[in-house]
Design an enzyme around this catalytic site. Structure first.
Site, PDB file in Angstrom:
ATOM      1  N   HIS A  72       1.054  13.407 -13.325  1.00 14.95           N
ATOM      2  CA  HIS A  72       1.363  13.460 -11.888  1.00 14.95           C
ATOM      3  C   HIS A  72       1.558  14.911 -11.451  1.00 14.95           C
ATOM      4  CE1 HIS A  72       2.758   9.106 -10.928  1.00 14.95           C
ATOM      5  NE2 HIS A  72       1.659   9.120 -11.673  1.00 14.95           N
ATOM      6  N   TYR A 205      10.618   9.015  -3.679  1.00 22.46           N
ATOM      7  CA  TYR A 205      12.091   8.996  -3.658  1.00 22.46           C
ATOM      8  C   TYR A 205      12.504   8.842  -2.201  1.00 22.46           C
ATOM      9  CZ  TYR A 205      12.144  11.041  -8.407  1.00 22.46           C
ATOM     10  OH  TYR A 205      11.979  11.273  -9.758  1.00 22.46           O
ATOM     11  N   PRO A 297      20.047   9.418 -13.287  1.00 21.95           N
ATOM     12  CA  PRO A 297      18.600   9.413 -13.550  1.00 21.95           C
ATOM     13  C   PRO A 297      17.739   9.966 -12.408  1.00 21.95           C
ATOM     14  CG  PRO A 297      19.450   7.190 -13.279  1.00 21.95           C
ATOM     15  CD  PRO A 297      20.621   8.086 -13.300  1.00 21.95           C
ATOM     16  N   LYS A 301      15.949  13.542 -15.993  1.00 20.00           N
ATOM     17  CA  LYS A 301      16.244  14.572 -16.992  1.00 20.00           C
ATOM     18  C   LYS A 301      16.792  14.020 -18.310  1.00 20.00           C
ATOM     19  CE  LYS A 301      14.736  17.806 -14.679  1.00 20.00           C
ATOM     20  NZ  LYS A 301      13.349  18.023 -15.098  1.00 20.00           N
ATOM     21  N   TYR A 389      12.223  20.103 -11.393  1.00 18.07           N
ATOM     22  CA  TYR A 389      11.719  18.749 -11.668  1.00 18.07           C
ATOM     23  C   TYR A 389      10.743  18.764 -12.843  1.00 18.07           C
ATOM     24  CZ  TYR A 389      10.181  13.943 -10.730  1.00 18.07           C
ATOM     25  OH  TYR A 389       9.916  12.596 -10.846  1.00 18.07           O
TER      26      TYR A 389
END
Ligand code: FAS
Ligand code: PHB
Length: 399
Positions: A72, A205, A297, A301, A389
């Protein structure tokens, strides 16, 4: 029984450590309290940083991940009814993440361990660790049950505590020798796994008036969804229909259109916490993964931090056994904690940004709205999100 490294826990940390040590010729035994099926049945992480991908390749277990995993190059933030794509590749100079479920990572590691004929004791009971502050460490445990029950003892040079947040290793450290830092969040995540195609080819998200939601996936035919829920919610309150209706209410119109629902094949509620135990080494005992730290979560990580702990610990033990030096062992804890605290910060920040907090209406909500608006319109702010990220470089900030 005797081995060089006794590993407690056959989750990703323990299995990956065992694999890296065995490939370097270091004998190890894994002691796990559950069955292998039980370990595989836990549905957890979904996103791997490149550092983790490289480590799985180094461990010789990356083939299926490269075949079945999804690379991704970005994800979207959804708030106030609009989606904003965070272009990871553009913002990080070409970096991406791999979407490949923790269950599959664990399965690949279990298969490699079995193929190498390495010893893993499943369903071990009453596990305890001893002598790790002295000249020799040992692990005691019970196998079998009833009339077949028998006590076993494993002598080892080192013990790796890879036994997760509720394990025995951290609990066995004298109270005065360890400092714990914790923050508990006032909500949980309800997660659903379903054999339905993901509504989007990338993760979404969402921060909505009804709370956080995450649209993730495991493959082109298997989706993983989460909604923020109350800490005291029970699964009995969340039928599949109730879950799909709630998720739908947290999506934008286009996503609602594309959402394919179906029967859940797994459903669970996880509390969210930030936790770090310092230090991570006590004589011959080393803590790695969730045994030493927990992150909410949101930032994906947890599994990745476990992998870098294992990278540092395996390198340190290999260096020791090759008679080169004990520098890796002596600096293990501080090297891990530098990385852990940056991931804790990022995970706390991203969780604070994307969830609705019961006590932050009014000013707090307006500030959260402003931060989201700033984030998606500032390349600098988006780049900060993106570089955390995808995972900071292993030597980030090192002198
Ligand atoms: P684990 O907890 O995975 O494994 C520890 C192992 O030790 C277990 O198999 C346990 O049975 C065993 N054990 C415990 N006590 C023992 C004893 N006394 N004796 C022997 N064995 C013992 N991370 C993400 O990145 N994204 C997510 O979405 C995400 N979701 C999560 C949801 C939940 C409910 C939980 C708990 C964690 C989640 N995580 C997520 C984090 C998770 O992926 C962890 O980071 C990852 O499992 C860490 O792996 P381990 O350190 O191996 O710990
Ligand atoms: C998941 O797919 O389980 C997942 C993905 C990203 C996260 C958390 C969980 O941040």
């Amino acid at each position: 029984m005797r081995t060089q490294v006794g590993i407690i826990g056959a989750g990703p940390s323990g299995l990956l450590l065992g694999q890296l040590l065995s490939r370097a010729g270091i004998d190890n035994v894994i002691i796990e309290r559950q069955s292998a099926d039980y370990v595989l049945g836990r549905i957890r992480a979904g996103v791997l940083e490149q550092v983790t991908v490289d480590l799985l390749d180094e461990a010789g277990v990356g083939a299926r991940m490269h075949l079945e995993g999804l690379v991704h190059g970005g994800f979207s933030l959804l708030f106030q009814g609009r989606r904003h794509r965070i272009d990871l590749e553009h913002l990080t100079g070409g970096k991406s993440v791999m979407v490949y479920g923790q269950t599959e990572v664990t399965r690949d590691l279990m298969d490699a361990r079995a193929a190498a004929g390495l010893q893993t004791v499943y369903a071990a009971q009453q596990v305890s660790v001893h002598g790790f502050q002295g000249a020799r460490a040992r692990v005691c445990y019970q196998t079998g049950d009833g009339a077949q029950a028998s006590w076993q003892e494993l002598d080892c040079d080192f013990i790796a505590g890879c036994d997760g947040f509720h394990g025995v290793c951290r609990a066995s450290v004298p109270k005065g020798a360890i400092t714990e830092f914790e923050k508990v969040y006032p909500f949980g995540w309800l997660g659903v796994l379903a054999n339905v195609p993901p509504l989007s080819h990338e993760l979404i998200y969402a921060n909505t008036e009804r709370g956080f939601a995450l649209c993730s996936m495991r493959s082109a035919t298997r989706s993983r969804y989460y909604v923020q829920c109350n800490l005291d919610d029970s699964l009995a309150q969340w039928s599949d229909e109730t879950f799909w209706a709630e998720l739908r209410s947290r999506l934008d119109p286009q996503a609602r259109e594309q959402l394919v629902t179906g029967p859940s094949i797994e459903k669970s509620i996880a509390p969210l916490r930030s936790f770090v135990a310092e230090p991570m080494r006590f004589g011959r005992l080393f803590l790695a993964g969730d045994a030493a730290h927990i992150v909410p979560p949101t930032g994906a990580k947890g599994l990745n931090l476990a992998a870098t702990d294992v990278k540092f610990l395996s390198a340190a033990l290999i260096e020791h056994y090759r008679g080169q030096s004990d520098r890796g062992i002596d600096t293990y804890s501080q090297r891990c904690l530098r990385r852990i605290w940056k991931a804790e910060r990022f995970s706390w920040w991203f969780t604070s940004l994307m969830h609705r907090f019961p006590d932050s209406a009014g000013f707090g909500q307006k500030v959260q709205d402003a931060e989201l608006d700033y984030l998606v319109h500032s390349e600098a702010a988006s780049r900060a999100l993106a570089e955390n990220y995808v995972g900071l470089p292993l030597d980030f900030g090192e002198p």
